[in-house]
Design an enzyme around this catalytic site. Structure first.
Site, mmCIF file in Angstrom:
data_model
loop_
_atom_site.group_PDB
_atom_site.id
_atom_site.type_symbol
_atom_site.label_atom_id
_atom_site.label_comp_id
_atom_site.label_asym_id
_atom_site.label_seq_id
_atom_site.Cartn_x
_atom_site.Cartn_y
_atom_site.Cartn_z
ATOM 1 C CB SER A 6 3.477 -33.204 40.161
ATOM 2 O OG SER A 6 2.990 -34.247 40.976
ATOM 3 C CG HIS A 31 0.074 -32.719 37.544
ATOM 4 N ND1 HIS A 31 -0.591 -32.897 36.359
ATOM 5 C CD2 HIS A 31 0.448 -33.963 37.955
ATOM 6 C CE1 HIS A 31 -0.622 -34.192 36.051
ATOM 7 N NE2 HIS A 31 -0.002 -34.860 37.018
ATOM 8 C CG ASP A 33 0.128 -36.770 40.146
ATOM 9 O OD1 ASP A 33 -0.220 -37.011 38.985
ATOM 10 O OD2 ASP A 33 1.143 -36.097 40.441
ATOM 11 C CG MET A 35 -1.644 -42.046 42.551
ATOM 12 S SD MET A 35 0.017 -42.435 43.098
ATOM 13 C CE MET A 35 0.959 -41.213 42.183
ATOM 14 C CG HIS A 64 -2.479 -37.670 36.167
ATOM 15 N ND1 HIS A 64 -1.132 -37.951 36.209
ATOM 16 C CD2 HIS A 64 -3.040 -38.670 35.437
ATOM 17 C CE1 HIS A 64 -0.882 -39.064 35.536
ATOM 18 N NE2 HIS A 64 -2.025 -39.522 35.071
ATOM 19 C CG MET A 66 -2.291 -41.866 37.566
ATOM 20 S SD MET A 66 -0.719 -41.457 38.330
ATOM 21 C CE MET A 66 -1.184 -39.954 39.138
ATOM 22 C CG MET A 135 1.275 -41.296 32.077
ATOM 23 S SD MET A 135 1.388 -39.952 33.263
ATOM 24 C CE MET A 135 2.748 -40.484 34.308
ATOM 25 C CG ASP A 173 2.835 -36.601 34.905
ATOM 26 O OD1 ASP A 173 3.835 -36.363 35.603
ATOM 27 O OD2 ASP A 173 1.729 -36.953 35.363
HETATM 28 C C1 DX5 Z 1 3.608 -40.049 38.438
HETATM 29 C C2 DX5 Z 1 2.760 -38.804 38.530
HETATM 30 C C3 DX5 Z 1 3.542 -37.594 38.286
HETATM 31 C C4 DX5 Z 1 4.686 -37.368 39.262
HETATM 32 C C5 DX5 Z 1 5.819 -36.818 38.466
HETATM 33 O O1 DX5 Z 1 2.835 -41.172 38.414
HETATM 34 O O2 DX5 Z 1 1.696 -38.836 37.594
HETATM 35 O O3 DX5 Z 1 2.751 -36.428 38.141
HETATM 36 O O4 DX5 Z 1 4.386 -36.527 40.327
HETATM 37 O O5 DX5 Z 1 6.927 -36.731 39.275
HETATM 38 P P1 DX5 Z 1 8.379 -36.411 38.690
HETATM 39 O O6 DX5 Z 1 8.301 -35.101 37.977
HETATM 40 O O7 DX5 Z 1 9.234 -36.385 39.912
HETATM 41 O O8 DX5 Z 1 8.743 -37.539 37.748
HETATM 42 ZN ZN ZN Z 2 0.649 -36.883 37.125
#
Ligand code: DX5
Ligand code: ZN
Length: 213
Positions: A6, A31, A33, A35, A64, A66, A135, A173
């Protein structure tokens, strides 16, 4: 076992080099993310950043979302040939419509579930899905601790998939590291997302192979 580092834990001022490093280090996917500061209490990056990263790596994009209104991002993600896109069951009232909206674009569709969300929320649409994202931390931030009950949830999902005669990869994740990777594999995980346990290490190749259990 596929590894999807990620980039949330990468050096944002140097993303092109960070991607090259994980690609050479044996990552299977990247990956990404997204947000929105509403669905989760944090902001990361959006489609323009993902589009510019497309030129910098051959790795397939695992996006992903969010966010609320994840459908708003799909035109841009289709344009940069995203390989797979997940959205949150907690953010979308029309799961069936959203799954088709993703799949009609030739993108693999997945649903993400927060730690406290029951597997029953995806029972009806499971046969439509290309993957499920469990998650194992409350989403929004990297570097959090793995929530132990996620392991039972993954095993239950794995059983639910088998019971229905389906074959759907499970992605996990949050808080994934070399100490829980083997347990996650045993519980039925096919794709490990790893932020800090890959980008937080000096040697990315070593970090990725430590997760390939
Ligand atoms: C968290 C994200 C993850 C995050 C994971 O909300 O969706 O993808 O980057 O990070 P680690 O592996 O450090 O927990
Ligand atoms: Zn993620």
């Amino acid at each position: 076992m596929k590894i999807a580092p990620s980039v949330l834990a990468a050096d944002f001022s140097n993303l092109a080099c960070e991607l090259k490093d994980i690609e050479e280090g044996g990552a299977d996917l990247v990956h990404l993310d997204v947000m929105d500061g509403h669905f989760v209490p944090n902001l990361s990056f959006g489609v323009p950043v993902i589009q510019s990263l497309r030129k910098r790596t051959h790795l397939p994009f695992d996006v992903h979302l969010m966010t609320y209104h994840p459908e708003a991002y799909l035109d841009g993600l289709e344009a940069c040939h995203a390989h797979m896109v997940s959205f949150h069951v907690e953010a979308v009232p029309h799961l069936d419509r959203m799954i088709h909206n993703i799949k009609d674009r030739g993108i693999k569709a997945g649903i993400a579930l927060n730690p406290g969300t029951s597997l029953t929320t995806i029972d009806q649409v499971l046969p439509l899905l290309d993957f499920v994202l469990i998650m194992s931390v409350n989403p929004g931030f990297g570097g959090q601790k793995f929530i132990p009950y996620s392991l039972d949830k993954i095993a239950a999902l794995s059983a639910m998939i088998k019971e229905k005669g389906l074959s759907i990869p499970i992605e996990v994740d949050g808080g994934v590291n070399k100490d829980n990777a083997a347990l996650l594999k045993k519980a039925g995980v096919a794709i490990l997302v790893a932020g800090s346990s890959v980008f937080g290490k000096e040697n990315r190749r070593e970090a990725i192979s430590a997760l390939k259990v």
